[in-house]
Design a protein around this motif. Structure first.
Motif, PDB file in Angstrom:
ATOM      1  N   TYR A   1       6.790   9.799   0.164  1.00  0.00           N
ATOM      2  CA  TYR A   1       6.032   8.693  -0.095  1.00  0.00           C
ATOM      3  C   TYR A   1       6.651   7.562   0.599  1.00  0.00           C
ATOM      4  CZ  TYR A   1       3.801  11.095  -3.995  1.00  0.00           C
ATOM      5  OH  TYR A   1       2.982  11.944  -4.569  1.00  0.00           O
TER       6      TYR A   1
ATOM      7  N   ASP B   1       2.274  16.866  -6.686  1.00  0.00           N
ATOM      8  CA  ASP B   1       2.736  15.365  -6.258  1.00  0.00           C
ATOM      9  C   ASP B   1       4.008  15.478  -5.531  1.00  0.00           C
ATOM     10  OD1 ASP B   1       0.548  14.160  -7.651  1.00  0.00           O
ATOM     11  OD2 ASP B   1       1.595  14.764  -9.782  1.00  0.00           O
TER      12      ASP B   1
ATOM     13  N   PHE C   1       1.418   5.411   0.561  1.00  0.00           N
ATOM     14  CA  PHE C   1       0.999   6.532   1.220  1.00  0.00           C
ATOM     15  C   PHE C   1       1.751   7.874   0.796  1.00  0.00           C
ATOM     16  CE2 PHE C   1      -0.265   2.954   3.530  1.00  0.00           C
ATOM     17  CZ  PHE C   1      -1.448   3.244   4.080  1.00  0.00           C
ATOM     18  N   LYS C   2       1.063   8.772   0.721  1.00  0.00           N
ATOM     19  CA  LYS C   2       1.897  10.288   0.679  1.00  0.00           C
ATOM     20  C   LYS C   2       1.320  10.969   1.977  1.00  0.00           C
ATOM     21  CE  LYS C   2       2.107  14.512  -2.039  1.00  0.00           C
ATOM     22  NZ  LYS C   2       1.462  15.304  -3.040  1.00  0.00           N
ATOM     23  N   GLY C   3       2.477  11.178   2.732  1.00  0.00           N
ATOM     24  CA  GLY C   3       2.194  11.597   4.217  1.00  0.00           C
ATOM     25  C   GLY C   3       1.496  10.421   4.734  1.00  0.00           C
ATOM     26  N   THR C   4       0.127  10.909   5.296  1.00  0.00           N
ATOM     27  CA  THR C   4      -0.742   9.579   5.942  1.00  0.00           C
ATOM     28  C   THR C   4      -1.873   9.345   4.948  1.00  0.00           C
ATOM     29  OG1 THR C   4      -2.139  11.514   7.147  1.00  0.00           O
ATOM     30  CG2 THR C   4       0.049  10.770   8.134  1.00  0.00           C
ATOM     31  N   SER C   5      -1.897   9.850   3.892  1.00  0.00           N
ATOM     32  CA  SER C   5      -3.086   9.568   2.924  1.00  0.00           C
ATOM     33  C   SER C   5      -2.800   8.088   2.225  1.00  0.00           C
ATOM     34  CB  SER C   5      -3.508  10.493   2.065  1.00  0.00           C
ATOM     35  OG  SER C   5      -3.812  11.870   2.949  1.00  0.00           O
ATOM     36  N   LEU C   6      -3.506   7.345   2.054  1.00  0.00           N
ATOM     37  CA  LEU C   6      -3.539   6.228   1.069  1.00  0.00           C
ATOM     38  C   LEU C   6      -3.817   6.600  -0.255  1.00  0.00           C
ATOM     39  CD1 LEU C   6      -3.217   3.123   0.546  1.00  0.00           C
ATOM     40  CD2 LEU C   6      -5.794   2.790   0.747  1.00  0.00           C
ATOM     41  N   VAL C   7      -2.959   6.290  -1.190  1.00  0.00           N
ATOM     42  CA  VAL C   7      -2.756   7.021  -2.475  1.00  0.00           C
ATOM     43  C   VAL C   7      -2.873   5.821  -3.583  1.00  0.00           C
ATOM     44  CG1 VAL C   7      -1.704   9.245  -2.214  1.00  0.00           C
ATOM     45  CG2 VAL C   7      -0.463   7.189  -2.900  1.00  0.00           C
TER      46      VAL C   7
ATOM     47  N   ASN D   1       0.889  -1.420  -0.131  1.00  0.00           N
ATOM     48  CA  ASN D   1      -0.118  -0.073  -0.004  1.00  0.00           C
ATOM     49  C   ASN D   1       0.773   1.291  -0.010  1.00  0.00           C
ATOM     50  OD1 ASN D   1      -3.030  -0.874   0.321  1.00  0.00           O
ATOM     51  ND2 ASN D   1      -1.670  -2.117   1.912  1.00  0.00           N
TER      52      ASN D   1
END
Length: 651
Positions: free
Chosen positions: A380, A376, A355-361, A353
């Protein structure tokens, strides 16, 4: 000879059966006459040598016995062998069944001494042999026959056949080239079998034939050959940190205890036992394992070096060595495409999985971004998990290169800017790499004027001339971009106050207009007459009715300024004065004429009187000077006036 106690132990029970029920058990059909069988069940054999002469061998705790059947044709005794029981038969001497049974029992007691000296026997060194595939097996045995018999043929066979001669193993096509008889025709009956396979698993019997009629004997029981291969036994589920034992197994207990070798991925391990112990197994222990036996000789089995098939030890463990790679490598320019790849060492394979920062991308081993933009950019990470453990990779910072954007101009201070203060203009932009060069421009009526080349443009003492629209240009390696124009407004007191004059059509008054440059615009205009202290008017314009010198005072919230005085001449007023003067002059002339006429009248009247009075006294040739002096055409008014006064005084 067997003693009494031995005979009691050997023949502890007797079973009598009818000959017709088991006649086919006789291996030689020519001897199947009217017979009776006496079966003797043994309990124990004390003396192995006596057991050998009686064809008795032990296997485990239960002794297995080879039994001998004897047929009596009155004048001869022929021994036969059977698999299950000892049978003693008598034939042809008497038709009486009871007599035959009695004779058989008596003979049973008698022949115990005969076996010890002249009996038939086959003694197998081992009743069972467990050998590895491709090894060489030696089946050792000894045999004997009664005196007077000469062995004509000795051979091994894999069949126990009644009523027919079993085939010689040497003649069997399956064994051709692999079997060798190492015995003789006297006592030894050893067989050598090479390169055994699983097809060779069975019982093997030794048989010999003598020169006497009916002289044939086959050792019962035989040698049971088991052929096995090597198999490595591993646990089905192994997790890192477990204690694991690998076992090199066979399907039977090897007759020869071999020396083992262990291999992992083809590399020899330091273990010589049938078990390999792995303490606290790790992922490095995973791989292909096999065991082997070293070449070894014994009296029965010669071991060639034999390997087991490889088996895989699957060690399960959580993700390790997680890393993120980027493709293509090098600079990442806005608008291009790139792929992030996450890799880790784990068993079973992991799920990824992103992540960018704490967000799942994204999910999956790779994450592809097409037409990448500045948004962008960032950190990561990939998260890998396989049900045992979950781990994150180190953060990968993605830096996207792009030309300056969001360029803006800010003014400090942000409030009112008064003439004489200091002002700073700052050019801000979003760019990667950062902006390397700035340029400032002021909009003019004709084109632009470059003012500065730094990010900050400072004006230490601002004036009204600095008011206008400004913009900046930012430049980096990716390009140049302009900002929008930003207005700079400078507040200042009125300056350049001027008064302009415009006359009315009737020329009865003059309109004075006061103009001034000020920011904010002038709020109050005040009009003054030169020399006066009080204002004569207010407002942008003033109508002057009198000729005089006037000036204006322009004022806004900052200061005030006085204009220069201007002189105003009203033409209508001059005409009136002229009219008055002319009128007065005409009036004086009219009065003068009137007075003159009056005086003339009086003088004329007086003259008449005098003429009348002096007509007699005056010289008629005398010249009349009085009228000459009063002639208005030749004298001035003052002369006329003086003449009249003189005349009047004379009177």
């Amino acid at each position: 000879m067997l003693g009494k106690r031995d005979m009691e132990l050997l023949y502890s029970s007797v079973t009598v059966r009818s000959a017709t029920s088991d006649a086919t058990h006789d291996p030689d059909p020519s001897n199947q006459d009217d017979v009776h069988y006496a079966s003797v069940v043994p309990r124990k054999v004390r003396n192995p040598r006596n057991a050998e002469s009686s064809a008795v061998t032990a296997s485990g705790t239960d002794e297995e016995v080879q039994y001998t059947s004897v047929q009596h044709h009155c004048d001869k005794v022929v021994e036969k062998t059977e698999e299950d029981e000892v049978q003693y038969t008598t034939t042809g001497c008497t038709p009486d069944l009871r007599m035959s049974l009695t004779v058989s029992l008596l003979f049973l007691l008698f022949i115990s001494g005969v076996f010890a000296q002249d009996g038939w026997s086959v003694y197998y060194n081992s009743k069972s042999i467990c050998a590895l595939k491709e090894s060489n097996v030696t089946m050792g045995c000894t045999y004997s026959c009664p005196s007077g018999h000469s062995v004509q043929k000795a051979f091994w066979t894999k069949y126990w056949i009644r009523g027919a001669e079993p085939p010689d193993l040497l003649d069997d096509p399956e064994y051709r080239g692999r079997v060798q008889y190492l015995g003789d025709k006297f006592n030894y009956c050893t067989l050598r079998l090479s390169d055994v396979t699983e097809k060779d698993q069975r019982k093997y019997y030794f048989r010999f034939l003598t020169d006497q009629p009916g002289g044939k004997y086959q050792g019962a029981g035989g040698v049971d050959l088991s052929v096995t291969d090597l198999q490595v036994e591993v646990p089905e589920r192994v997790i890192e940190g477990d204690k694991v034992t690998l076992t090199c197994k066979t399907t039977c207990s090897l007759t020869v205890r071999p020396t083992f070798s262990w291999y992992r991925n083809g590399h020899n391990l330091s273990s010589s036992k049938d078990q390999l112990h792995l303490q606290s197994v790790s992922r490095e222990d995973a791989g292909r394992y096999r065991c082997a036996v070293r070449g070894q000789n014994s009296s029965e089995v010669t071991l060639n070096k034999l390997h087991s098939p490889e088996v895989t030890l699957n060690v399960r463990y959580g993700p390790k060595s997680i890393s993120v790679s980027i493709s293509p490598s090098g600079e990442i320019v806005e608008g291009s495409s790139l792929t992030l790849t996450c890799s880790s060492d784990a068993n079973p394979p992991v799920e990824y999985n992103w992540f960018k920062g704490t967000s799942l991308v994204a999910k999956g081993e790779t994450y592809t971004m097409n037409k990448i933009s500045s948004v962008d950019s960032g950190e990561y990470k990939c998260r890998s998990s396989n049900g045992y453990i979950e781990k994150h990779s180190e953060a990968l910072t993605l830096s996207v290169l792009y030309p300056p954007k969001s360029i803006s101009v800010s003014i400090s201070p942000s409030g009112e800017i008064v003439e004489g203060s200091s002002v700073t203009l700052t050019c801000s932009s979003d760019a990667n790499p950062p902006v390397q060069k700035f340029a400032w421009f002021k909009k003019l009526n004709k084109g632009t004027l470059q003012k500065s080349t730094s990010q900050i443009y400072s004006i230490s003492y601002i004036s009204s001339a600095d008011s206008g629209e400004y913009r900046c240009m930012a430049t980096n390696t990716q390009g140049s971009r302009y900002s929008e124009y930003k207005s700079l407004t400078v507040l200042y007191a009125p300056k350049k106050a001027l008064v302009s004059i415009s006359e009315t059509a009737e020329d009865s008054s003059a309109t004075l207009t006061c103009s001034s440059d000020a920011n904010p615009p002038v709020q109050n205009y005040t009009w003054f007459k030169e020399g006066g202290s009080s204002p004569v008017g207010s407002g942008h314009s003033y109508s002057a009715l009198q000729s005089a010198s006037y000036y204006c005072v322009a004022q806004n919230e900052h200061r005030s300024q006085r204009s220069a005085a201007v002189t105003v001449t009203v033409k209508a007023e001059l005409s009136m004065i002229l009219y008055v003067v002319v009128g007065l002059g005409l009036c004086v002339v009219a009065v003068f004429i009137a007075i003159t006429l009056l005086i003339w009248y009086k003088v004329k009247k007086k003259k008449r009187t005098m003429e009348e009075d002096d007509h007699q006294n005056v010289d008629p040739n005398a010249k009349d000077d009085t009228y000459t002096a009063l002639d208005p055409m030749s004298r001035s008014s003052d002369d006329v006036y003086s003449t009249l006064a003189a005349i009047n005084n004379k009177r």
